[in-house]
Design a protein around this motif. Structure first.
Motif, PDB file in Angstrom:
ATOM      1  N   UNK A 246      26.998 -50.037  66.981  1.00 29.45           N
ATOM      2  CA  UNK A 246      28.053 -50.102  65.961  1.00 29.45           C
ATOM      3  C   UNK A 246      28.491 -48.705  65.534  1.00 29.45           C
ATOM      4  N   UNK A 247      27.535 -47.810  65.418  1.00 31.76           N
ATOM      5  CA  UNK A 247      27.870 -46.431  65.030  1.00 31.76           C
ATOM      6  C   UNK A 247      28.757 -45.763  66.077  1.00 31.76           C
ATOM      7  N   UNK A 248      28.522 -46.069  67.355  1.00 32.84           N
ATOM      8  CA  UNK A 248      29.275 -45.457  68.446  1.00 32.84           C
ATOM      9  C   UNK A 248      30.607 -46.164  68.711  1.00 32.84           C
TER      10      UNK A 248
ATOM     11  N   UNK B 113      33.012 -61.960  67.563  1.00 28.59           N
ATOM     12  CA  UNK B 113      33.827 -60.752  67.508  1.00 28.59           C
ATOM     13  C   UNK B 113      34.248 -60.565  66.055  1.00 28.59           C
ATOM     14  N   UNK B 114      34.176 -59.340  65.568  1.00 28.05           N
ATOM     15  CA  UNK B 114      34.526 -59.102  64.172  1.00 28.05           C
ATOM     16  C   UNK B 114      35.214 -57.756  64.009  1.00 28.05           C
ATOM     17  N   UNK B 115      35.814 -57.556  62.861  1.00 28.89           N
ATOM     18  CA  UNK B 115      36.552 -56.329  62.591  1.00 28.89           C
ATOM     19  C   UNK B 115      35.581 -55.167  62.382  1.00 28.89           C
ATOM     20  N   UNK B 116      35.833 -54.069  63.065  1.00 29.73           N
ATOM     21  CA  UNK B 116      34.962 -52.898  62.969  1.00 29.73           C
ATOM     22  C   UNK B 116      35.069 -52.307  61.572  1.00 29.73           C
ATOM     23  N   UNK B 117      33.943 -52.251  60.901  1.00 27.16           N
ATOM     24  CA  UNK B 117      33.882 -51.803  59.517  1.00 27.16           C
ATOM     25  C   UNK B 117      32.597 -51.000  59.343  1.00 27.16           C
ATOM     26  N   UNK B 118      32.716 -49.766  58.886  1.00 28.38           N
ATOM     27  CA  UNK B 118      31.552 -48.883  58.757  1.00 28.38           C
ATOM     28  C   UNK B 118      30.513 -49.422  57.780  1.00 28.38           C
ATOM     29  N   UNK B 119      30.931 -50.330  56.900  1.00 25.50           N
ATOM     30  CA  UNK B 119      30.013 -50.899  55.914  1.00 25.50           C
ATOM     31  C   UNK B 119      29.218 -52.080  56.473  1.00 25.50           C
TER      32      UNK B 119
END
Length: 322
Positions: free
Chosen positions: A81-83, A161-167
């Motif tokens: 997820x971080x990458x 599948x989901x929206x990329x969110x840093x939180x």
């Protein structure tokens, strides 16, 4: 920036790995990056991944330096997820098969419905030889998904599948059911879900997972702990995750002296609720030797001698949290 980041963790998956990778690289939708985390495989998994990296520039491999089991799996997902650079994030497992139109359908849906955070689907169960077993149906609409979720999982992890969110990250102290914990937290935040009723993935049932029963009790412990955190969040606006020590549960059966009476009672209730007789006996002996006989624990022992309908009624109507 690509549209989708597909994240897959791999450990000793050489038998089905090529099939899993091929099912992604041959997707109808092509605007994606494929992040594969190799968790110190000792078979030919890394060699297989390197081959695909050489022939398809959309594939990126990350290699762990130490395998940490269930804890490491959660780390792998968060590393991915971080990458991730994509607008959307898709999950994939190393022994499953995504249908060719999977990414296309999920991207089109999230593009069209900006209020939906995560999309999944029903899945096909297949055996080790790719033979169809049955369909595991998923509830379609957000309301039905959320109605079922507190009781049992209603989004299937390898096909989301989901929206990329840093939180949005998996919590690293939740083993075995990190996805379930994520869904319940997203529900608390008011996020919306959707499932395609048509299966978009073949989920492989392995003989090893059918016959392996030694970890079932521990998986149940963590699922019940996750439900406890959810109930706490609903009631108090926060949960006790920060004070949680997963090692207490992981070693609850073999500790000479349990450091937490609270977690020992929690495990006793889980063993009673789900009728783990062997584990209940071990836990009862531990509790008596450390804390003596107490009425609530004696009650659990008595309840275990009754038909299963009694503890089911007790935990459904009289003792919903423990």
């Amino acid at each position: 920036m690509c549209k989708v980041s597909v994240i897959m963790s791999v450990y000793n998956a050489e038998k089905y790995l090529s099939q899993a990778v091929e099912s992604i690289v041959r997707q109808v939708f092509e605007d994606f990056e494929f992040i594969i985390i190799d968790d110190c495989s000792t078979d030919k998994s890394y060699e297989i991944i390197r081959h695909y990296v050489d022939v398809d520039k959309r594939i990126k491999v990350l290699r762990k330096q130490e395998n940490k089991g269930s804890k490491g799996f959660v780390e792998n997902l968060n590393w991915g997820l971080k990458e991730a650079k994509g607008q959307y994030v898709a999950r994939m497992d190393a022994d499953d098969i995504s249908h060719p139109e999977r990414l296309e359908k999920q991207v089109q849906f999230l593009d069209a419905y900006s209020d939906v955070f995560m999309v999944g689907s029903s899945i096909n169960f297949i055996d080790e030889k790719d033979n169809f077993i049955k369909v595991l149906e998923a509830p379609e609409r957000d309301e039905a998904i959320k109605q079922k979720m507190p009781k049992s999982i209603s989004m299937y992890h390898p096909v989301i599948m989901f929206r990329n969110n840093a939180e949005v990250r998996y919590r690293d102290k939740i083993y075995y059911c990190e996805d379930y914990d994520l869904y319940l937290r997203l529900m608390i935040e008011g996020k919306k879900f959707y499932n395609f009723t048509t299966p978009l993935l073949d989920y492989r049932i392995l003989e090893t997972s059918i016959s392996r029963k030694d970890g079932k009790f521990f998986r149940t412990l963590f699922v019940e702990k996750t439900k406890q955190f959810y109930r706490e969040s609903l009631k108090y606006g926060k949960d006790s995750y920060e004070e949680f020590h997963p090692e207490y549960l992981l070693h609850i059966l073999d500790s000479e002296k349990n450091e937490s009476e609270k977690e020992l009672k929690f495990a006793l209730n889980v063993a009673t609720k789900h009728r783990y007789k062997k584990e209940l006996s071990i836990l009862m002996n531990q509790y008596k030797s450390q804390y003596g006989n107490k009425i609530d624990v004696i009650l659990l022992n008595i309840m275990n001698s009754f038909p299963m309908v009694i503890p089911k009624f007790y935990y459904k109507f009289l003792k919903k949290s423990f």
